[in-house]
Motif scaffolding. Structure first.
Motif, PDB file in Angstrom:
ATOM      1  N   UNK A  26       0.830  -1.220   0.000  1.00 44.28           N
ATOM      2  CA  UNK A  26       0.000   0.000   0.000  1.00 44.28           C
ATOM      3  C   UNK A  26       0.856   1.259   0.000  1.00 44.28           C
ATOM      4  N   UNK A  27       1.954   1.212   0.763  1.00 46.86           N
ATOM      5  CA  UNK A  27       2.815   2.388   0.899  1.00 46.86           C
ATOM      6  C   UNK A  27       3.736   2.532  -0.315  1.00 46.86           C
ATOM      7  N   UNK A  28       4.063   1.400  -0.968  1.00 44.83           N
ATOM      8  CA  UNK A  28       4.947   1.435  -2.120  1.00 44.83           C
ATOM      9  C   UNK A  28       6.419   1.382  -1.754  1.00 44.83           C
ATOM     10  N   UNK A  29       6.728   0.608  -0.693  1.00 50.66           N
ATOM     11  CA  UNK A  29       8.118   0.455  -0.268  1.00 50.66           C
ATOM     12  C   UNK A  29       8.458  -1.030  -0.202  1.00 50.66           C
ATOM     13  N   UNK A  30       9.738  -1.312   0.084  1.00 52.84           N
ATOM     14  CA  UNK A  30      10.191  -2.690   0.256  1.00 52.84           C
ATOM     15  C   UNK A  30       9.457  -3.312   1.449  1.00 52.84           C
ATOM     16  N   UNK A  31       9.170  -4.603   1.351  1.00 55.06           N
ATOM     17  CA  UNK A  31       8.389  -5.292   2.384  1.00 55.06           C
ATOM     18  C   UNK A  31       9.241  -5.638   3.597  1.00 55.06           C
ATOM     19  N   UNK A  32       9.603  -4.635   4.378  1.00 54.18           N
ATOM     20  CA  UNK A  32      10.253  -4.878   5.666  1.00 54.18           C
ATOM     21  C   UNK A  32       9.884  -3.740   6.613  1.00 54.18           C
ATOM     22  N   UNK A  33       9.835  -4.039   7.906  1.00 51.83           N
ATOM     23  CA  UNK A  33       9.400  -3.040   8.882  1.00 51.83           C
ATOM     24  C   UNK A  33      10.221  -1.747   8.861  1.00 51.83           C
ATOM     25  N   UNK A  34      11.519  -1.848   8.606  1.00 57.81           N
ATOM     26  CA  UNK A  34      12.358  -0.646   8.592  1.00 57.81           C
ATOM     27  C   UNK A  34      11.924   0.300   7.468  1.00 57.81           C
ATOM     28  N   UNK A  35      11.652  -0.238   6.285  1.00 56.60           N
ATOM     29  CA  UNK A  35      11.224   0.596   5.154  1.00 56.60           C
ATOM     30  C   UNK A  35       9.880   1.260   5.458  1.00 56.60           C
ATOM     31  N   UNK A  36       8.986   0.521   6.089  1.00 53.39           N
ATOM     32  CA  UNK A  36       7.676   1.088   6.443  1.00 53.39           C
ATOM     33  C   UNK A  36       7.854   2.187   7.482  1.00 53.39           C
TER      34      UNK A  36
END
Length: 172
Positions: A44-54
């Motif tokens: 949804x956000x359009x970032x890499x799938x890891x908590x740090x990127x979110x």
């Protein structure tokens, strides 16, 4: 995965169901769901799938990422149901166990908790009311309460951890 990075963020944006899903990533359905939540938020956000990127994206755009997280929470309610179903399955298996202690530990622990903490509350109130200096009494009692609660929580934690290991090894 660094799920602990997301827990405060999810609390801040008002997504308690997602917070519960990702903080209980111990395996089984809960672990799968925790990973799926991170993937869905990242998508949804359009970032890499890891908590740090979110987390980084949230720092850059709190309103946009917050809205994306709230949307994922609404969309992921079925995952919450899957995790609850696994917990309920465990509880039903405990009710059918041959060992009596396995069947009755939850109700006994609930009764013990209620009785002990009621008694602790009454003792706490009495100690404060009877003390010459109520502030000093609170300080002294606080240490005892912390120790007692710490031991009780430790015993429960070890039991839950051990039980989780048994379930993973197929000894439900």
């Amino acid at each position: 995965m660094l799920f602990s990075l997301l827990a405060p963020l999810l609390t801040e944006v008002g997504a308690p169901l997602l917070k519960n899903l990702i903080t209980k990533h111990l395996g089984g359905a809960a672990g799968d769901v925790g990973g799926a939540v991170v993937d869905a938020i990242a998508d949804k956000v359009g970032v890499e799938a890891n908590p740090q990127a979110i987390s980084d994206a949230y720092q850059a755009d709190p309103a946009g990422v917050g809205e994306a997280i709230r949307q994922v929470e609404i969309e992921r309610r079925e995952d919450w149901a899957a995790m609850l179903a696994e917990v309920n399955q465990t509880m039903r298996a405990e009710q059918k166990a041959k060992d009596k202690l396995t069947r009755i530990w939850r109700p006994l622990f609930g009764i013990e908790f209620g009785l002990v903490y009621s008694a602790l509350g009454a003792a706490f109130v009495y100690a404060i009311a009877a003390a010459e200096s109520p502030i000093n009494a609170v300080g002294q009692i606080g240490g005892y309460l912390s120790t007692y609660l710490g031991f009780g929580a430790s015993v429960l934690g070890v039991y839950v951890w051990q039980r989780s290991q048994e379930k993973r090894n197929g000894k439900a």
